[in-house]
Design a protein around this motif. Structure first.
Motif, PDB file in Angstrom:
ATOM      1  N   SER A 192       4.885 -41.310  38.002  1.00 43.68           N
ATOM      2  CA  SER A 192       4.208 -40.210  38.687  1.00 43.68           C
ATOM      3  C   SER A 192       2.875 -40.645  39.264  1.00 43.68           C
ATOM      4  N   LEU A 195       3.512 -42.970  42.393  1.00 47.00           N
ATOM      5  CA  LEU A 195       3.968 -42.221  43.556  1.00 47.00           C
ATOM      6  C   LEU A 195       2.869 -41.332  44.125  1.00 47.00           C
ATOM      7  N   THR A 201       4.056 -42.806  49.439  1.00 49.06           N
ATOM      8  CA  THR A 201       4.864 -41.920  48.591  1.00 49.06           C
ATOM      9  C   THR A 201       4.082 -40.705  48.094  1.00 49.06           C
ATOM     10  N   GLU A 203       3.279 -37.874  49.414  1.00 52.63           N
ATOM     11  CA  GLU A 203       3.893 -36.569  49.673  1.00 52.63           C
ATOM     12  C   GLU A 203       5.029 -36.289  48.694  1.00 52.63           C
ATOM     13  N   VAL A 204       5.761 -37.336  48.315  1.00 52.28           N
ATOM     14  CA  VAL A 204       6.828 -37.162  47.322  1.00 52.28           C
ATOM     15  C   VAL A 204       6.228 -36.881  45.950  1.00 52.28           C
ATOM     16  N   TYR A 207       5.260 -33.375  44.628  1.00 58.24           N
ATOM     17  CA  TYR A 207       6.284 -32.427  44.194  1.00 58.24           C
ATOM     18  C   TYR A 207       6.880 -32.772  42.828  1.00 58.24           C
TER      19      TYR A 207
END
Length: 257
Positions: A192, A195, A201, A203-204, A207
Motif C-alpha cells: 500500500s 503504490l 501508481t 491513483e491506484v 483506492y
C-alpha cells in the motif's frame, strides 16, 4: 431463529474471552496507538517553530495525534485474524460448524461480536489518543468543536474497526493464521505504501482500503488531490470490507471444515 442466534452470539463472546492472545492484542492496539501518538505529537510541538511556511499551512493537529494508529492497526489486524483462524489451527472449527451448521449464522455471529468489541475499544482509543495528543501539542492543538475534528476522531474509531473486520474476512478466506498475516502485513505496510507514494501508481493506491479509509481522520486537506472526501474514502473502505466478508462467506459455504 432469534434464540439460536442469541446462543451463537454468546458462544462467540465466550470464545473471544477465553483466548488471552486475542484479548491482549486489543490492549496492545490501544497502548501503542496512544503512546506513539503522544510521542510524535510532542516531537511535532518542539519542531513547529522551525517548520517551513508550507508545512505550517498543511499542519493538521488532529491527524498528527493519530500518527500511532498506523502501528496500532497491526494489533487490530492480528486480533481479527486470530478470532477467525484460531478455530482452524486448533481444529475447533469442526465442533463449531457441527453445533452451528448454518454457516451464515456462524460467520455473522463471529463478525458481530468481534466487530462490536473492536468498535468499543477503537472508539475509546481514538478519543483518548486525540485528547492526549492535543495536550502534547499545547498551543498548536485543535479543539473538539473545530470544524471536522469530531468527525475525524469518530472516524479514527470506525477506521480501526473496519480494519479488524476486513482482516476477519481475509482470514475466513485463507483459514491459516500465518498465511493470513503473511498476506495482510505486507499488503498494508509495504504494498500500500509503495503504490501510494509512486507517481505512476498513486491513483491506484488511493483506492486501497487503508489509504481511502484514513481520509476520514484528516481535517486539513491542503494539497490533497484525492478524488473523494472523508466519507467517500470511508465508503470505499467499507466496500472492501463487504467484499472480503462476501468472499469469505462464499468459500466457507463451499469448503469442508
Amino acid at each position: 431463529m432469534a434464540g439460536v442466534v442469541g446462543q451463537v452470539l454468546r458462544s462467540e463472546w465466550t470464545k473471544i474471552r477465553s483466548v488471552r492472545s486475542t484479548v491482549w492484542t486489543l490492549g496492545v492496539a490501544a497502548v501503542v496507538t496512544i503512546a506513539l501518538g503522544a510521542l510524535i505529537s510532542g516531537l511535532v510541538r518542539n519542531d513547529y517553530a522551525t517548520m517551513p511556511a508550507r508545512d505550517r499551512l498543511a499542519f493538521d493537529p488532529t491527524y498528527v495525534s493519530f500518527a500511532g494508529m498506523g502501528l496500532g492497526q497491526l494489533a487490530m489486524i492480528v486480533f481479527g485474524v486470530l478470532v477467525v483462524s484460531n478455530e482452524y489451527s486448533t481444529g475447533m472449527i469442526r465442533t463449531s460448524l457441527a453445533a452451528v451448521p448454518q454457516r451464515g449464522t456462524f460467520l455473522f455471529s463471529k463478525v458481530t461480536v468481534a466487530g462490536l468489541l473492536a468498535l468499543v475499544v477503537s472508539m475509546v482509543t481514538s478519543f483518548i489518543t486525540f485528547f492526549v495528543g492535543q495536550a502534547m501539542l499545547g498551543p498548536y492543538a485543535a479543539q473538539p468543536r473545530d470544524p471536522g475534528v469530531l468527525r475525524a476522531v469518530v472516524g479514527g474509531g470506525l477506521y480501526m474497526t473496519l480494519i479488524t473486520v476486513f482482516s476477519m474476512g481475509v482470514a475466513t478466506m485463507l483459514r491459516s493464521p500465518m498465511l493470513s498475516l503473511g498476506v495482510l502485513m505486507p499488503f498494508f505496510f509495504l504494498v500500500s505504501n509503495i503504490l501510494g507514494n509512486v507517481s505512476a501508481t498513486r491513483e491506484v493506491g488511493a483506492y486501497l482500503p487503508d489509504q481511502a479509509g484514513q481520509k476520514i481522520m484528516q481535517v486539513v486537506t491542503v494539497e490533497d488531490d484525492a478524488p473523494y472526501g472523508p466519507w467517500g474514502g470511508f465508503a470505499i473502505m467499507a466496500l472492501w470490507v463487504v467484499a472480503a466478508l462476501a468472499a469469505g462467506f462464499a468459500l466457507l459455504r463451499k469448503r469442508d471444515a
